[in-house]
Write a protein that holds these residues in place. Structure first.
Motif, mmCIF file in Angstrom:
data_model
loop_
_atom_site.group_PDB
_atom_site.id
_atom_site.type_symbol
_atom_site.label_atom_id
_atom_site.label_comp_id
_atom_site.label_asym_id
_atom_site.label_seq_id
_atom_site.Cartn_x
_atom_site.Cartn_y
_atom_site.Cartn_z
ATOM 1 N N ALA A 48 13.561 -7.941 -40.394
ATOM 2 C CA ALA A 48 13.598 -6.909 -39.348
ATOM 3 C C ALA A 48 12.933 -5.616 -39.826
ATOM 4 N N SER A 49 13.165 -5.243 -41.089
ATOM 5 C CA SER A 49 12.523 -4.028 -41.649
ATOM 6 C C SER A 49 11.015 -4.195 -41.721
ATOM 7 N N TYR A 50 10.575 -5.408 -42.093
ATOM 8 C CA TYR A 50 9.136 -5.711 -42.173
ATOM 9 C C TYR A 50 8.492 -5.566 -40.793
ATOM 10 N N ILE A 51 9.136 -6.125 -39.767
ATOM 11 C CA ILE A 51 8.588 -6.055 -38.400
ATOM 12 C C ILE A 51 8.506 -4.594 -37.953
ATOM 13 N N LYS A 52 9.536 -3.813 -38.280
ATOM 14 C CA LYS A 52 9.547 -2.387 -37.904
ATOM 15 C C LYS A 52 8.379 -1.641 -38.566
ATOM 16 N N ARG A 53 8.140 -1.912 -39.863
ATOM 17 C CA ARG A 53 7.001 -1.273 -40.569
ATOM 18 C C ARG A 53 5.672 -1.731 -39.969
ATOM 19 N N ARG A 54 5.556 -3.035 -39.766
ATOM 20 C CA ARG A 54 4.311 -3.604 -39.226
ATOM 21 C C ARG A 54 3.974 -3.015 -37.870
ATOM 22 N N ASP A 55 5.014 -2.787 -37.049
ATOM 23 C CA ASP A 55 4.806 -2.350 -35.665
ATOM 24 C C ASP A 55 4.940 -0.841 -35.475
ATOM 25 N N GLY A 56 4.772 -0.103 -36.571
ATOM 26 C CA GLY A 56 4.711 1.359 -36.461
ATOM 27 C C GLY A 56 6.014 2.006 -36.049
ATOM 28 N N GLY A 57 7.152 1.429 -36.486
ATOM 29 C CA GLY A 57 8.444 2.084 -36.247
ATOM 30 C C GLY A 57 9.243 1.536 -35.081
ATOM 31 N N ILE A 58 8.699 0.538 -34.357
ATOM 32 C CA ILE A 58 9.461 -0.056 -33.245
ATOM 33 C C ILE A 58 10.589 -0.896 -33.850
ATOM 34 N N ALA A 59 11.818 -0.620 -33.433
ATOM 35 C CA ALA A 59 12.999 -1.234 -34.065
ATOM 36 C C ALA A 59 13.019 -2.750 -33.871
ATOM 37 N N SER A 60 13.612 -3.426 -34.865
ATOM 38 C CA SER A 60 13.828 -4.871 -34.786
ATOM 39 C C SER A 60 15.282 -5.130 -35.174
ATOM 40 N N ASP A 61 15.963 -5.953 -34.399
ATOM 41 C CA ASP A 61 17.383 -6.222 -34.633
ATOM 42 C C ASP A 61 17.524 -7.520 -35.435
ATOM 43 N N PRO A 62 18.151 -7.481 -36.632
ATOM 44 C CA PRO A 62 18.316 -8.705 -37.430
ATOM 45 C C PRO A 62 19.010 -9.826 -36.655
ATOM 46 N N ASP A 63 19.786 -9.444 -35.633
ATOM 47 C CA ASP A 63 20.483 -10.458 -34.833
ATOM 48 C C ASP A 63 19.515 -11.245 -33.948
ATOM 49 N N ASN A 64 18.292 -10.693 -33.744
ATOM 50 C CA ASN A 64 17.263 -11.400 -32.963
ATOM 51 C C ASN A 64 16.348 -12.238 -33.852
ATOM 52 N N ILE A 65 16.622 -12.231 -35.159
ATOM 53 C CA ILE A 65 15.792 -12.968 -36.116
ATOM 54 C C ILE A 65 16.478 -14.290 -36.451
ATOM 55 N N TYR A 66 15.696 -15.367 -36.363
ATOM 56 C CA TYR A 66 16.183 -16.689 -36.772
ATOM 57 C C TYR A 66 15.234 -17.190 -37.860
ATOM 58 N N LEU A 67 15.762 -17.485 -39.054
ATOM 59 C CA LEU A 67 14.930 -18.071 -40.101
ATOM 60 C C LEU A 67 14.762 -19.554 -39.784
ATOM 61 N N THR A 68 13.559 -20.082 -40.042
ATOM 62 C CA THR A 68 13.232 -21.437 -39.589
ATOM 63 C C THR A 68 12.562 -22.239 -40.710
ATOM 64 N N THR A 69 12.483 -23.537 -40.507
ATOM 65 C CA THR A 69 11.821 -24.429 -41.464
ATOM 66 C C THR A 69 10.322 -24.400 -41.155
ATOM 67 N N GLY A 70 9.612 -23.383 -41.660
ATOM 68 C CA GLY A 70 8.229 -23.158 -41.231
ATOM 69 C C GLY A 70 8.242 -22.666 -39.790
ATOM 70 N N ALA A 71 7.074 -22.244 -39.288
ATOM 71 C CA ALA A 71 7.019 -21.782 -37.891
ATOM 72 C C ALA A 71 7.204 -22.955 -36.932
ATOM 73 N N SER A 72 6.761 -24.158 -37.335
ATOM 74 C CA SER A 72 6.794 -25.332 -36.438
ATOM 75 C C SER A 72 8.189 -25.586 -35.886
ATOM 76 N N ASP A 73 9.186 -25.458 -36.757
ATOM 77 C CA ASP A 73 10.574 -25.718 -36.386
ATOM 78 C C ASP A 73 11.027 -24.748 -35.285
ATOM 79 N N GLY A 74 10.676 -23.480 -35.418
ATOM 80 C CA GLY A 74 11.039 -22.483 -34.408
ATOM 81 C C GLY A 74 10.351 -22.762 -33.079
ATOM 82 N N ILE A 75 9.072 -23.125 -33.152
ATOM 83 C CA ILE A 75 8.292 -23.410 -31.933
ATOM 84 C C ILE A 75 8.913 -24.600 -31.193
ATOM 85 N N MET A 76 9.219 -25.665 -31.930
ATOM 86 C CA MET A 76 9.845 -26.857 -31.320
ATOM 87 C C MET A 76 11.177 -26.490 -30.651
#
Length: 489
Positions: free
Chosen positions: A130-158
């Motif tokens: 979430a902190s990385y996304i906030k830095r990448r996006d110029g300060g737009i907040a990211s909530d860790p509760d909206n983050i899901y860690l996945t088995t590669g991106a493929s798993d999340g997409i499926m």
């Protein structure tokens, strides 16, 4: 009765006729017949069978380390320490690597990466993401509760595609995917028995995305299904384009107007090479467009540890961030992923390091930055080299490789070759790629495995081989194409 049982005893329960019919529809070109033949040729070479080449060069898949890209030292040090904590007493590791390993181990049950974690992923890792996304996006907040860690991106997409699939007949979910596409999408759609809706990227304009094309394909699809999701791959795979900020805005407006769930596959976000190109995340642009969009458009975006400068494909690390998802659906998402227990813990640890690398002043910072820059600069040079050499070949036209790790050049094939391929029941570019493999040992993937405009032919190749080997590969392709054209003209 006993006789009946005897008759059926030797009939298999699971046969090609009784298996899940959707699985039979699944195709995945990058590991298809071409790769199978390449692996067979490798075995034959090892056994001493004479071939017109000494080695098989696989440029079929974006597997960076297999192609010689070096791992980032800091990442491997921390992973080694996590896997074997006795090394924490060794003086061979920098202090920041040891501190990071201690933090990660503390977050694991029994201080071991061999333990299960929460299904959504380790909380401190989700905070790092979430902190990385906030830095990448110029300060737009990211909530860790909206983050899901996945088995590669493929798993999340499926997983997200699975949530979106519903209905029967004309109400069946339609999924809009770019053509050419990464075949994970067509494979997932086939497996879920959803409806694939193609929208074509504009090859003449460097594979750009045209909103009119989106509109036409959506309207045509509404006659036979219920389009609910729009998938974007940016930077593009297999096409290597980087979408402009204006394009990202246009897509968001289109999704809002047509009530589509947006899926942004952004796994190549660090792989941007061309001058004047920059990566614009869908999340950032969505929030900069104001509450009319940022509070309504449903978005899932995906990242991975497999690409960029990391190239850690085998560790299967990834994350997805979901925005504006209905809370009841989010609860169902959490339930769905809990069935698989948790993503691989080494992949989660690696994602923590990618999103929170060594900071200025820490012992590993200088070496980390040096390795990261060297890898990305090397890829940028190879992107240019690929485009330059392929465009010297009459009958091959290659768009600039603006980003990602692939080029997708168009090839002109003589009519006789097309006819011969059709007679053999093969796609003409499959026929071409198979002949290229048999005569040069080079393994590329035919464009037909990714989708292409009717009457056009392509191949996809990675730019990952070391520069010296890439030059050999490109010159062999050049020589082969000239001979192939002569042979069939």
């Amino acid at each position: 009765m006993a006789q009946d049982v005897g008759q059926h005893r030797h009939t298999k329960v699971l046969t090609i006729d009784t298996m899940n019919a959707n699985v039979k529809k699944v195709e995945y070109a990058v590991r298809g017949p071409i790769l199978q033949r390449a692996e067979q040729l490798e075995r034959e070479l090892r056994e001493g069978v004479k071939k017109p080449f000494d080695e098989v060069i696989k440029a079929n898949i974006g597997d960076a380390h297999a192609m010689g890209q070096q791992p980032i030292t800091f990442f491997r040090q921390v992973l080694a320490l996590c896997a074997y904590p006795d090394l924490l007493d060794s003086n061979k590791f920098p202090e920041d690597a040891k501190n990071r390993a201690r933090l990660l181990l503390k977050a694991c049950g029994g201080s071991s990466i061999g333990s299960y974690t929460s299904s959504q992923g380790i909380e401190c890792v989700r905070r790092d993401v979430a902190s990385y996304i906030k830095r990448r996006d110029g300060g737009i907040a990211s909530d860790p509760d909206n983050i899901y860690l996945t088995t590669g991106a493929s798993d999340g997409i499926m997983t997200i595609l699975k949530l979106l699939t519903a209905g029967e007949g004309r109400t069946r979910t339609g999924m809009m995917i770019p053509i050419p596409q990464y075949p994970l999408y067509s494979a997932a759609i086939a497996e879920l028995d959803a409806i694939q809706i193609n929208y074509y990227l504009n090859e003449e304009k460097c594979w750009s995305l045209d909103i009119n094309e989106l509109q036409q394909s959506l309207e045509a699809a509404r006659k036979h299904c219920n389009p609910r999701v729009l998938c974007i791959i940016n930077p593009g795979n297999p096409t290597g384009q980087v979408q402009s900020r204006q394009c990202v805005e246009d897509v968001i407006r289109f999704a809002a107007r047509e009530r589509l769930f947006l899926m942004a596959d952004e796994v190549y976000q660090d792989n941007v090479y061309a001058e004047g190109c920059a990566f614009h995340s869908f999340k950032k642009v969505l929030f900069e467009m104001g509450p009319e969009f940022s509070s309504t458009v449903e978005l899932a975006s995906f990242h991975s540890t497999s690409k960029c400068y990391m190239g850690e494909c085998g560790l299967r690390g990834g994350y997805m961030e979901v925005i504006n998802m209905d809370p009841e659906v989010k609860a169902q998402l959490t339930k769905l992923i809990s069935v698989r227990l948790c993503p691989p813990v080494p992949g989660q640890a690696l994602m923590a390091l990618v999103t929170n690398p060594p900071q200025p002043g820490e012992p590993s910072h200088t070496q980390f930055v040096k390795e990261q820059k060297a890898t990305l600069n090397d890829l940028a040079q190879k992107a240019k080299l690929t485009e330059d050499i392929l465009n010297t070949v009459p009958g091959i036209r290659c768009n600039p490789v603006q980003g990602a790790m692939y080029s997708f050049p168009q090839i002109s094939l003589p009519q006789r070759a097309i006819k011969e391929a059709r007679e053999k029941g093969q796609e003409p570019d499959m026929f071409y790629c198979m002949m290229l493999l048999e005569t040069t040992g080079i393994c590329l993937v035919p464009g037909s495995g990714f989708g292409q405009k009717e009457g056009t032919y392509h191949f996809r190749m990675t730019i990952l081989p070391p520069a010296a080997k890439l030059k050999i590969l490109l010159n062999k392709v050049k020589e082969f194409h000239q001979k192939f054209t002569e042979q069939y003209s």
